[in-house]
Write an enzyme that holds these catalytic residues in place. Structure first.
Site, PDB file in Angstrom:
ATOM      1  N   GLY A   1       0.810  -1.219   0.000  1.00 44.80           N
ATOM      2  CA  GLY A   1       0.000   0.000   0.000  1.00 44.80           C
ATOM      3  C   GLY A   1       0.838   1.261   0.000  1.00 44.80           C
TER       4      GLY A   1
ATOM      5  N   MET B   1       4.648   3.205   2.116  1.00 45.72           N
ATOM      6  CA  MET B   1       5.822   2.981   2.953  1.00 45.72           C
ATOM      7  C   MET B   1       6.195   4.256   3.697  1.00 45.72           C
ATOM      8  SD  MET B   1       7.982   0.879   4.054  1.00 45.72           S
ATOM      9  CE  MET B   1       9.130   1.412   5.312  1.00 45.72           C
ATOM     10  N   GLU B   2       6.449   4.076   4.995  1.00 43.77           N
ATOM     11  CA  GLU B   2       6.596   5.197   5.924  1.00 43.77           C
ATOM     12  C   GLU B   2       8.001   5.783   6.014  1.00 43.77           C
ATOM     13  OE1 GLU B   2       5.990   1.924   6.849  1.00 43.77           O
ATOM     14  OE2 GLU B   2       7.123   1.411   8.658  1.00 43.77           O
TER      15      GLU B   2
ATOM     16  N   HIS C   1      -2.118   6.058   8.312  1.00 40.60           N
ATOM     17  CA  HIS C   1      -1.280   4.941   8.773  1.00 40.60           C
ATOM     18  C   HIS C   1       0.203   5.291   8.624  1.00 40.60           C
ATOM     19  CE1 HIS C   1      -0.357   0.571   9.311  1.00 40.60           C
ATOM     20  NE2 HIS C   1       0.688   0.889   8.556  1.00 40.60           N
ATOM     21  N   GLU C   2       0.586   5.738   7.449  1.00 38.54           N
ATOM     22  CA  GLU C   2       2.007   6.031   7.223  1.00 38.54           C
ATOM     23  C   GLU C   2       2.444   7.221   8.071  1.00 38.54           C
ATOM     24  OE1 GLU C   2       3.268   3.595   5.825  1.00 38.54           O
ATOM     25  OE2 GLU C   2       1.449   2.841   4.869  1.00 38.54           O
TER      26      GLU C   2
HETATM   27  N1  TRP Z   1       5.561  -0.679   6.339  1.00 36.77           N
HETATM   28  C1  TRP Z   1       4.612  -0.605   5.264  1.00 36.77           C
HETATM   29  C2  TRP Z   1       3.288  -0.249   5.876  1.00 36.77           C
HETATM   30  O1  TRP Z   1       2.824  -0.843   6.774  1.00 36.77           O
HETATM   31  C3  TRP Z   1       4.479  -1.913   4.559  1.00 36.77           C
HETATM   32  C4  TRP Z   1       5.261  -2.074   3.310  1.00 36.77           C
HETATM   33  C5  TRP Z   1       5.283  -1.243   2.280  1.00 36.77           C
HETATM   34  C6  TRP Z   1       6.049  -3.172   2.906  1.00 36.77           C
HETATM   35  N2  TRP Z   1       6.038  -1.763   1.277  1.00 36.77           N
HETATM   36  C7  TRP Z   1       6.511  -2.930   1.641  1.00 36.77           C
HETATM   37  C8  TRP Z   1       6.405  -4.342   3.496  1.00 36.77           C
HETATM   38  C9  TRP Z   1       7.324  -3.819   0.955  1.00 36.77           C
HETATM   39  C10 TRP Z   1       7.209  -5.245   2.826  1.00 36.77           C
HETATM   40  C11 TRP Z   1       7.670  -4.988   1.560  1.00 36.77           C
HETATM   41  O2  TRP Z   1       2.678   0.682   5.527  1.00 36.77           O
HETATM   42 ZN    ZN Z   2       2.471  -0.023   8.473  1.00 30.03          ZN
END
Ligand code: TRP
Ligand code: ZN
Length: 871
Positions: A265, A267-268, A301-302
């Site tokens: 979805g 990435m933070e 969330h992020e």
């Molecule tokens: N940390 C991200 C989230 O929870 C998750 C995530 C985004 C992720 N891209 C990824 C996990 C690629 C593994 C691989 O929003």
């Molecule tokens: Zn997350």
């Protein structure tokens, strides 16, 4: 099948070195990007072995050179093999300079540095940074990053990385550079770099202490006018985290970049979130209400990760739920506060029951904190995320909002800047509240869905009401015996008028426990596990009439909804048994009447009946069957929908018309609720048992709605109705839809989903054709999910008795695995459930799994799922 070794939680040891700072220089080029990493290492005094060799992770890259304290090492002074760069003897403290070369243009795994629509971006969680340079790629090694990005001015006018821009300038050769500095030490998984041709949408936010933060959303030019909702959502999330948790943003800029090719979805990454464009871009004509909701939730969330994940991060990947469970809980609470708490809770609980419970009952079941893994990418699951959030929610229920906040405050105070474990989190909750949570910790270590058995006794003479609750938890892979969990169960007791005479949180801490209520004047009706406070299955002894009573009266909206689901489920299971024995499956009168009451209810927020009128999902029905019978589930459920239409057609039509609106589209909770109830009525009006023809005037209703809609919510809902009602009419409308929207990849995804989920015969043929269509690409995870992933969830067509659906999936996995293992492994989910089906399907599914397992060069991701499934 290749054997890949597992990593175990019990083997954790601190890294032998610390790295205070790193300066990365990245010279961008599609096939020859050069990366230089200069870092300061020092022995970690907390490490066991003070003589340990230096080991760095490095994969899918070319190692150009290694220099230690300014001296270039000769080839025999290090070993670079099997993903590890090893230097045997290093001093107490040293500077290391590593040069690597990578090829973003051929990176189809979408981990590390890659190209999406011609723009550079990175994805480093969990272990992608090791594809950029050699580095201790683990979350407990935190360094201050300074990053210089160099790229051609023409094709990369925008050069971004984490933190603050500290310098930029031009070179004579047409290239330019930007240097970014992130003052917060961070693990490598939070590193990000973005470069390319992007436009910037700007806004700003004033924090609670009066600091001004610039908010920047970067998108491709064609998407410039689709960012307003994302920006609004970001500002709401920033305010909410201040108000509810006292958390303020800590950098001067917050950047979000939308890319089309993304495995998950969003990435933070610190100060520079990278998003799947699906969770940024929205306009009324292109995005549905649920897309708007999803954007608000994922943006939040992020953002929330900045404190729960970034400022306090995970010691190791076994602790993934430390950040994910907690952050999902936070985004769920945010969404509940922004919209309807009742609707939010129903949706979240429904997801747990349909998706997480299924995971818990299959071969890939694992605890919220797994004890081992082969490939960490396989553990970004409903268990870690959503059950993890339920575990946090139980703490919130046990401690109350104020107690929970005290625990959060202590957690932030104690652990800011650290990489910690799930125990550390629970300990902070315990210490802040003086509440013993030692038994509670079991939720992190025991897999499986607990099941509660409830029995009631009422004594008229003593006016005593006794509730006996027993818990059990089925065996899961590697865990046969389970200890009793500690859980809060919220219950209500209703009198005959439907009023609450009790509303309490019971604490269940043993296998069986009795709860006695005195002074109960008449036998009450029990509302058990209100608001789904405990994420468990419940075997209740309620009568059908009591369920109908709760549907009408329960003050707790979750249980009011759930009573209807339970009643519906009983009817469906009876109907399935009848159908399997060659009898007609008939929907009982009690349910028909309850349905009529819901339809006539004009007092509730329409979002509530919109959820309550929907029969239990196929997945939830299937879970209740000893042997899943896809035809029976589908045919009986559709048959009941048709019976509901026949009986309530006039009321459905009246409600449909009454809920129409001439006002232009606007996204709001109220309006979305109205549209969802209206579209629910529309769907019922075309409901037909398999083989039954939908009356032309009813189908026209949907066709007309499609043509007249000024927004994607109503257009897509109408289109779905037509597509599932009539193949010819559906094909015609889909062609129209595609002609109109072929330039917009996110809308094209909707078309793929509609075609892949169509329950009519002929769907697989069309899905196969779409694989070859220019609108499809195996390299784009959104396309893969929308076509192949969605087809895997098509109960009727995926599980065709001839096994053609399974064979199709195997072909797709074989093609995708070499390109994008993470995405390939996810596609396998429906096959992992093979033991739940009849003998013929079991054999077909198993044979398909074996064929996949026999493929040469299978990835770690797919091998791990295979090994577990075939055990
Ligand atoms: N940390 C991200 C989230 O929870 C998750 C995530 C985004 C992720 N891209 C990824 C996990 C690629 C593994 C691989 O929003
Ligand atoms: Zn997350």
């Amino acid at each position: 099948m290749p054997q890949h070794s597992a990593i175990h939680l019990k083997d954790y040891t601190p890294y032998p070195f610390t790295v205070s700072a790193v300066h990365l220089t990245v010279e961008l080029d599609p096939t020859q990007t050069k990366v230089t990493a200069r870092s300061s290492f020092r022995r970690n005094p907390a490490a066991e072995n003070q003589q340990a060799a230096l080991e760095l992770d490095g994969e899918h890259l070319e190692l150009v050179s290694v220099a230690l304290d300014g001296r270039r090492l000769a080839a025999e002074e290090y070993i670079f093999a099997d993903g590890t760069l090893r230097i045997e003897a290093v001093p107490e403290q040293f500077e290391l300079e590593i040069a690597t070369r990578i090829a973003p243009a051929s990176n189809t795994a979408l981990e590390g540095l890659y190209l999406s629509s011609g723009n550079y971006c990175t994805q480093c969680e969990a272990e992608g940074f090791r594809r950029i340079t050699c580095w201790p790629d683990r979350p407990d090694v935190m360094a201050v990053f300074t990053v210089t990005v160099i790229g051609p001015q023409a094709s990369c006018p925008v050069l971004l990385s984490n933190g603050n821009l500290i310098e930029q300038g031009q070179f004579d050769d047409g290239r330019h550079f930007a240097t970014w500095h992130d003052p917060f030490p961070k693990p490598s998984y939070l590193f990000a770099l973005v470069a390319g041709q992007l436009v910037r949408i700007e806004d700003s936010f004033t924090t609670m202490s009066g600091r001004e933060v610039s908010l920047h959303i970067y998108v491709e030019e064609r998407n410039r006018d689709k960012c307003a909702h994302a920006m609004q959502s970001l500002k709401k999330a920033m305010r909410w985290d201040e108000e509810v948790f006292g958390r303020e943003y800590d950098l001067d800029t917050y950047m979000i970049v939308a890319v089309d090719d993304f495995n998950m979805g969003a990435m933070e990454n610190k100060g520079l979130n990278v998003f799947n464009s699906k969770y940024v871009l929205a306009q009324p004509e292109t995005a549905t209400d649920s897309d708007y909701e999803g954007i608000e939730a994922v943006i939040a969330h992020e953002y929330f990760h900045n404190w729960t994940g970034n400022r306090i991060t995970c010691r190791d990947w076994f602790q993934l739920s430390l950040k994910e469970g907690l952050t999902v809980f936070r985004d769920q609470e945010f969404s509940a506060d922004m919209g309807s708490r009742a609707v939010q809770r129903i949706q979240d609980a429904n997801y747990i029951r349909n998706i997480q419970f299924r995971e818990d009952s299959g071969p890939t079941a694992h605890p919220v904190r797994p004890a081992s893994y082969v490939e960490i990418n396989n553990f970004y699951t409903a268990t870690v995320y959503n059950k993890g959030a339920e575990v946090i929610r139980m703490l919130h229920t046990l401690l109350g909002a104020a107690g929970f906040r005290k625990g959060m405050d202590l957690y932030f105070q104690r652990h800011d800047g650290q990489a910690v474990t799930c125990e550390d989190f629970v300990q902070a909750m315990q210490d802040a509240n003086g509440f013993d949570l030692s038994q509670f910790q079991l939720w992190y270590n025991q897999a499986g869905t607990p099941s509660l058995r409830v029995s009631q006794e009422y004594d008229v003479a003593d006016q005593d009401y006794v509730l006996t609750v027993s818990q059990s938890c089925p065996a899961t892979p590697g865990q046969v015996e389970k200890q009793p969990f500690f859980m809060p169960v919220r219950i209500g007791l209703l009198d005959s008028s439907g009023k609450d005479i009790r509303d309490e949180v019971l604490l269940l801490d043993q296998e069986t426990k009795e709860f006695r209520f005195t002074g109960i004047a008449a036998k009450p009706v029990l509302s058990f596990n209100r608001s789904f406070a405990a994420p468990v299955k419940v075997e209740s002894d309620l009568q059908d009439e009591e369920l109908a009573f709760l549907m009408a009266h329960d003050r707790d909206p979750f249980n009011r909804w759930d009573a209807g689901q339970q009643l519906g489920l009983r009817c469906l299971l009876q109907g399935i048994a009848d159908w399997q024995q060659g009898r007609a499956a008939m929907l009982p009168e009690l349910f028909q009447q309850a349905f009529a009451r819901l339809l006539a209810d004009e007092e509730s927020d329409p979002a509530f009946p919109a959820l309550a009128l929907v029969l239990p999902a196929e997945g939830w029905i299937s879970q209740q069957l000893a042997v899943i019978d896809p035809e029976a589930v589908f045919i009986v459920r559709q048959g009941f929908r048709s019976q509901l239409r026949q009986r309530h057609q006039a009321e459905l039509l009246a409600r449909y018309q009454q809920l129409s609106s001439a006002a232009p589209y606007c996204y709001s909770g109220d309006e979305a609720g109205r549209r969802s109830l209206r579209n629910c009525c529309l769907a019922y009006l075309s409901a037909a048992a398999p083989g039954e023809v939908v009356a032309a005037d009813l189908l026209d209703l949907a066709v007309n709605q499609y043509r007249q809609a000024d927004n994607m919510t109503d257009a897509a809902a109408a289109l779905a109705v037509v597509v599932n009602a009539d193949r010819a009419a559906g094909d015609a409308l889909l062609a129209e839809f595609y002609a109109k929207w072929q330039h917009d990849p996110l809308v094209v995804d909707k078309r793929l989903i509609l075609q892949a989920t169509c329950s009519l015969p002929g769907t697989l043929q069309r899905v196969r054709e779409l694989l070859l269509h220019p609108a499809f690409s195996m390299k784009n995870p959104n396309k893969v999910r929308s076509l192949i992933g969605a087809f895997g969830g098509n109960l009727r067509q995926f599980h065709a008795p001839d096994g053609s659906g399974y064979a199709f999936l195997a072909d797709c996995v074989a093609e995708l695995d070499p390109m994008n293992p993470q995405a390939a492994a996810r596609l396998l989910t429906p096959l992992t459930q093979w033991k739940r089906y009849d003998a013929d399907r079991q054999q077909l599914m198993r044979r398909t799994l074996e064929q996949i397992a026999a493929l040469p060069g299978l990835s770690r991701d797919v091998s791990e799922v295979m090994a577990k499934s075939l055990q």
